[in-house]
Structure formats: structure tokens, C-alpha cells
Design a protein around this motif. Structure first.
Motif, PDB file in Angstrom:
ATOM      1  N   GLU A 219       0.840  -1.193   0.000  1.00  0.00           N
ATOM      2  CA  GLU A 219       0.000   0.000   0.000  1.00  0.00           C
ATOM      3  C   GLU A 219       0.880   1.250   0.000  1.00  0.00           C
ATOM      4  N   SER A 221       1.392   4.957   1.665  1.00  0.00           N
ATOM      5  CA  SER A 221       1.105   5.683   2.902  1.00  0.00           C
ATOM      6  C   SER A 221       1.192   7.183   2.620  1.00  0.00           C
ATOM      7  N   ARG A 243      -3.872   5.338   4.141  1.00  0.00           N
ATOM      8  CA  ARG A 243      -3.242   4.344   3.281  1.00  0.00           C
ATOM      9  C   ARG A 243      -4.225   3.946   2.188  1.00  0.00           C
TER      10      ARG A 243
END
Length: 263
Positions: A219, A221, A243
């Protein structure tokens, strides 16, 4: 004397009758006003029920639009993943084909030429012989392959290495400018040893943030650095650490672009 009392009695009686008439008239007016107020309250209650029904219909429409929007996003994400998989498969196939072609050395080509019998030469055999000669003349020697392997290799800092020399790599620089043009912001890449991050900065508003790639969950951030002049119109999620997946990048930058345009 009696006449005087009689006149006084008559006057009092007339006044009493007059007061009773006024009282009845007043009661009739109050009743009429009360009935009118009841009708008015009843009308307000009917209007209230109609408004509640309209509100419920609007809420249903909003929920339906929300579900359609989410379904559309999921469908587009699935299509993007499918196209990405097809692209990866095609790239892998092309790389495999290129590797096989590079593994075929000139010696292998010379060892397996098309043999033509010298006793029976036909027009077809002459054509095949010419093809073999052309293929042999077009073979890339080892020296050329070694020379190509020494071609400049671009690093992420827009420099190229040729032997022991370091020169600028214009293709990487142009790619960096292209990304800045698409994002409409200046960006700085920090390819650290632990985490890969990209810092974005919008000159007109002073808005800046950093995206860090988290390898383990897969992912991005988001972390805010400064809202700049967007502080008045910035939404709540822009002020928080969030996120999101790689598939949501397009939607993320679209919303950022819309807010920057308003600012």
C-alpha cells in the motif's frame, strides 16, 4: 320613586342582554378561530408527512447512487488488474523470446546451415542458398554483443554509466518531467534502502505531502507536510495519515487535482 327604580332595572336588564349577546358573539369568534387553527395544524402535519416521504426517497436515491459508484469503481479496478496481468504476461513472453534469440550464437547458426546438394541445383535450392548466405551475413558477432552490453545504463538519479564514466541520462530526466506534468506538482524521489518514498509539492498553493510505499501490505502511505493555502477548503482526509492500494492511485490524484483547482 317607583318609576325611577323601574327605569334603572330596565337599563340593567338591557345591559345584561347586551353583554350576553357580546359574549355569544365572542364565543362564536373564538370557535371559528379555533377551527381555523385546527385546519392549519392539520395542513402542517400533512406537509410534514410529505416532506418525510420525499426525504426517504432522496435517501434511497443517494444510497443507490453510492452503490452504483462503488460498483463502477470495483469494475474499473478489476479491468485495470486484468489489463495489467495481460501486459505482464506479454512482457514476460517478449522477454523470454528475446532471451532465446540471444542465446543462439553464430557458431550454432554456422553448425546447422541448410545443406544443398551440389549435384542437384534447382531454382528453389538457389533461393535457399541465398537465404542462408544472407542469414550468415546478418549474424551479430560476439564483439558487437559485448559492445552493446556496455551501452549506458540509466540510474534513478538521471545519470548513465559507460565503463568508468558517468554522464547525464536525458531519458530518465524526461520521464521525471512527464510525471511532474501529469501530477501537476513537483516531485522528489527518495529511493532509500528501507522504503521508497515520493515527495510532492504544489508551488501555487504551497500544498505538499509524501507518499511512501509499504512493501509488506502493498500500500501507499500518505502523510501531509503542509496544506498551504488549501487549509480553508481541504477535506478531512487530506489532514490525516491514510493508506490506499495501488489501484486507488488514479482516484487519489483526481481528488487532489479537483481540490487544487478550487484553491
Amino acid at each position: 320613586m317607583e318609576r325611577k327604580f323601574y327605569d334603572k332595572y330596565t337599563a340593567l336588564k338591557k345591559r345584561k342582554l347586551l353583554d350576553e349577546g357580546l359574549e355569544r358573539k365572542r364565543e362564536a369568534e373564538f370557535k371559528e378561530l379555533y377551527d381555523a387553527m385546527k385546519d392549519w395544524v392539520r395542513g402542517l402535519e400533512n406537509d410534514k408527512e410529505e416532506l418525510f416521504e420525499k426525504l426517504a426517497d432522496k435517501e434511497d436515491e443517494l444510497e443507490k447512487a453510492r452503490q452504483d459508484f462503488l460498483a463502477d469503481i470495483r469494475a474499473k479496478d478489476s479491468e485495470i488488474l486484468r489489463l495489467k496481468q495481460l501486459l505482464d504476461e506479454k512482457t514476460e513472453k517478449n522477454n523470454s523470446t528475446a532471451t532465446k534469440s540471444m542465446d543462439q550464437t553464430p557458431e550454432a547458426i554456422h553448425d546447422n546451415p541448410t545443406r544443398i546438394s551440389p549435384r542437384r541445383k534447382t531454382p528453389q535450392s538457389n533461393i535457399e542458398a541465398k537465404r542462408v548466405q544472407l542469414s550468415e551475413s546478418n549474424v551479430i558477432p560476439h564483439s558487437s554483443l559485448e559492445k552493446e552490453s556496455q551501452e549506458p545504463q540509466c540510474s534513478r538519479r538521471y545519470t548513465c554509466m559507460t565503463g568508468n564514466e558517468i554522464t547525464e541520462c536525458p531519458s530518465a530526466h524526461m520521464f521525471h518531467l512527464l510525471l511532474q506534468s501529469l501530477a501537476r506538482m513537483k516531485l522528489t524521489v527518495d529511493d532509500g534502502t528501507e522504503r521508497f518514498s515520493v515527495s510532492f509539492y504544489h508551488e501555487a498553493t504551497g500544498y505538499s505531502f509524501t507518499l511512501t510505499w509499504l512493501e509488506k501490505p502493498g500500500e501507499w502511505s500518505y502523510k501531509l507536510s503542509s496544506l498551504g493555502t488549501l487549509e480553508r477548503i481541504a477535506v478531512n482526509w487530506m489532514k490525516q495519515d491514510i493508506r490506499f492500494s495501488m489501484n486507488m492511485c488514479r482516484l487519489f490524484f483526481e481528488r487532489i487535482s479537483n481540490i487544487i483547482t478550487k484553491g
